[in-house]
Design a protein around this motif. Structure first.
Motif, short mmCIF file in Angstrom:
data_model
loop_
_atom_site.label_atom_id
_atom_site.label_comp_id
_atom_site.label_asym_id
_atom_site.label_seq_id
_atom_site.Cartn_x
_atom_site.Cartn_y
_atom_site.Cartn_z
N LYS A 163 0.84 -1.19 0.00
CA LYS A 163 0.00 0.00 0.00
C LYS A 163 0.88 1.25 0.00
N ARG A 164 0.23 2.36 -0.13
CA ARG A 164 0.91 3.65 -0.09
C ARG A 164 1.83 3.84 -1.29
N ALA A 165 2.89 4.61 -1.10
CA ALA A 165 3.69 5.09 -2.21
C ALA A 165 4.52 4.00 -2.87
N ASN A 166 5.12 3.11 -2.10
CA ASN A 166 6.05 2.12 -2.65
C ASN A 166 5.41 0.75 -2.77
N ALA A 167 4.19 0.71 -3.31
CA ALA A 167 3.44 -0.54 -3.32
C ALA A 167 3.99 -1.56 -4.32
N CYS A 168 4.64 -1.10 -5.38
CA CYS A 168 5.13 -2.03 -6.41
C CYS A 168 6.42 -2.68 -5.92
N PRO A 169 6.47 -4.01 -5.81
CA PRO A 169 7.68 -4.67 -5.32
C PRO A 169 8.82 -4.67 -6.34
N ILE A 176 6.07 5.63 -9.23
CA ILE A 176 5.49 6.97 -9.40
C ILE A 176 4.03 6.91 -9.01
N ASP A 177 3.68 7.57 -7.92
CA ASP A 177 2.31 7.53 -7.42
C ASP A 177 1.79 8.94 -7.20
N ILE A 178 0.46 9.05 -7.18
CA ILE A 178 -0.22 10.31 -6.89
C ILE A 178 -1.25 10.04 -5.80
N ARG A 179 -1.25 10.88 -4.79
CA ARG A 179 -2.23 10.74 -3.71
C ARG A 179 -3.45 11.58 -4.03
N LEU A 180 -4.63 10.91 -4.19
CA LEU A 180 -5.87 11.62 -4.46
C LEU A 180 -6.52 12.00 -3.14
N LYS A 181 -6.70 13.29 -2.92
CA LYS A 181 -7.18 13.76 -1.63
C LYS A 181 -8.63 13.39 -1.40
N ASN A 182 -9.46 13.52 -2.43
CA ASN A 182 -10.90 13.31 -2.22
C ASN A 182 -11.24 11.86 -1.91
N CYS A 183 -10.62 10.93 -2.65
CA CYS A 183 -10.93 9.52 -2.40
C CYS A 183 -9.91 8.86 -1.48
N ARG A 184 -8.93 9.64 -1.05
CA ARG A 184 -7.92 9.15 -0.10
C ARG A 184 -7.29 7.84 -0.58
N ASN A 185 -6.80 7.88 -1.80
CA ASN A 185 -6.24 6.67 -2.39
C ASN A 185 -5.01 7.02 -3.21
N ASN A 186 -4.09 6.08 -3.31
CA ASN A 186 -2.91 6.26 -4.16
C ASN A 186 -3.17 5.66 -5.52
N MET A 264 -4.02 9.24 -21.02
CA MET A 264 -4.56 10.39 -21.73
C MET A 264 -6.06 10.57 -21.50
N TYR A 265 -6.76 9.46 -21.29
CA TYR A 265 -8.22 9.51 -21.32
C TYR A 265 -8.89 9.09 -20.01
N PHE A 266 -8.27 8.24 -19.22
CA PHE A 266 -8.92 7.72 -18.02
C PHE A 266 -8.68 8.64 -16.83
N LEU A 267 -9.63 8.61 -15.90
CA LEU A 267 -9.47 9.37 -14.66
C LEU A 267 -8.35 8.77 -13.82
N HIS A 268 -7.79 9.59 -12.95
CA HIS A 268 -6.69 9.14 -12.10
C HIS A 268 -7.07 7.95 -11.23
N SER A 269 -8.32 7.92 -10.80
CA SER A 269 -8.74 6.86 -9.88
C SER A 269 -8.71 5.48 -10.52
N PHE A 270 -8.59 5.42 -11.85
CA PHE A 270 -8.52 4.14 -12.54
C PHE A 270 -7.19 3.43 -12.29
N PHE A 271 -6.15 4.20 -12.01
CA PHE A 271 -4.81 3.64 -12.00
C PHE A 271 -4.40 3.18 -10.60
N ASP A 272 -5.03 2.08 -10.16
CA ASP A 272 -4.60 1.50 -8.89
C ASP A 272 -3.39 0.61 -9.14
#
Length: 390
Positions: A163-169, A176-186, A264-272
């Protein structure tokens, strides 16, 4: 399995039955397998030594979403077998059942300890086994070729945070992660870093985040680098088809471009994190071979079978162990006695009918070439596809 002649012969397939033409069809074709056999030649030369895949995952034995009960089966599959049998229910072995009601979490190493000790014994000393196919005893050894788990289960088994910023092993601190404030998700984007330096997508600002991408993705750690990191860790138990290798690089490039186009086209919340992990699938294929032999779907189906063993809701784990043991015993006895002649029981007149063999008035006919031509013409004249040509 070695007590059954047919199964004992299949246990040698990975060395004697597979086609070796450089095309990955089986984990035995992977670089990891060649590395292991080269480093441990005594182990690699014996075809009957076991190459195992270990899977651990949680399940709700009650088949109801309202229950929070979590039981963890630990399963083994055998990569000595042909690829069409590796993931069959018959050859998936239940080795441990970690009881609920709560999941083991980071304490899973306590429950795995007996299995680890057995695996160490099978690796260091081996076990004398009778081979019914060769009709001789041999010392069987075993090793874990790979582990299979979903991403949450991977976190428990490896101790790595998912979880969080370094989730990829693979990317680790370069993720490279972005923290979404409204949905509280990376969310995990920045896939342009995997593109070649001269790729035009690197300079397209408006379609992405408004910047030119100059960063380069970090190379994955090698096995030696990983070992150097973990070799001094003092763990206190319970507390702390056919693949063409020439197309893999193109497949990796297509995956990177596709994910960049998604950005280019999908919302940020798609990229879990699950979307990001697609980036590393080709690397997994290069190292260990075809993915379909190391995926969770067969084991998820096997978990559903284990749930069906629950007859006593008060003791679900005991029901699973009892049901699995009874089925395994009956199946072994059935296979072992399949080649024997029954006493006092007449032979069924339907035997072989499912394989297309006749039972009554059975006789062989060898038609002449003229009769075959007539039969062929008769069939063609009664096919709707041939009517326009007629």
């Amino acid at each position: 399995m070695f007590a059954n002649i047919n199964d004992a012969k299949l246990m040698r397939w990975h060395m004697e039955g597979r086609k070796s033409d450089g095309m990955p069809r089986h984990p035995a074709d992977s670089p990891q397998r060649r590395t292991i056999d080269g480093k441990f030649p005594e182990f690699g030369q014996e075809a009957r030594n076991l190459r195992l895949g270990l899977c651990a995952d949680g399940m709700n034995p009650y088949r109801t979403l309202s229950s929070q009960h979590s039981t963890w089966p630990v399963l083994l599959t055998i990569y000595n077998l042909p690829p069409w049998l590796c993931m069959k229910r018959k050859y998936i072995m239940l080795t441990l059942l970690i009881p609920g009601p709560k999941e083991a979490g980071n304490n899973i190493d306590v429950y795995l300890h007996p299995l680890i000790e057995d695996l160490k014994l099978l690796w260091d000393q081996g076990e004398r086994v009778y081979d019914a196919y060769k009709q001789a005893d041999f010392t069987m050894r075993a090793m874990i070729f790979c582990t299979i788990s979903d991403f949450p289960g991977y976190g428990n088994l490896s101790g790595y945070t998912i979880k969080r910023a370094n989730a990829c092993p693979i990317c680790e601190d370069s993720t490279i992660d972005i923290r979404l404030k409204n949905c509280r998700n990376n969310v995990y984007m920045g896939h342009r870093t995997f593109l070649p330096l001269a790729h035009p997508y690197r300079k397209r600002k408006r379609s992405f985040d408004g910047t030119i991408e100059t960063r380069v993705a970090r190379l994955p750690l090698t096995g030696k680098e990983v070992f150097e990191r973990v070799k001094n860790i003092d763990v206190v138990l319970g507390k702390l088809k056919v693949i063409d290798p020439m197309t893999l690089d193109k497949l990796q490039a297509d995956i990177i471009v596709t994910l960049c186009e998604f950005e280019m086209y999908f919302l940020h919340s798609f990229f879990d994190i699950m979307v990001h992990l697609v980036m590393h699938l080709v690397r997994e294929i290069k190292i260990c071979g075809p993915l379909y032999l190391r995926q969770m779907y067969p084991f998820e189906r096997f978990l559903c079978i284990l749930k069906a063993y629950v007859r006593n809701r008060y003791l679900p784990e005991a029901s699973i162990v009892e049901g699995y043991s009874v089925e395994e015993t009956i199946e072994f006895c059935t296979d072992y006695l399949a080649s024997t002649d029954s006493v006092g029981i007449p032979r069924s007149r339907h035997k072989g009918r499912l394989q297309g063999q006749g039972t009554l008035g059975h006789k062989m006919i060898s038609p002449s070439a003229e009769m075959l031509d007539k039969a062929h013409l008769f069939v063609l004249q009664h096919m709707t596809e041939v009517n326009p040509y007629l």
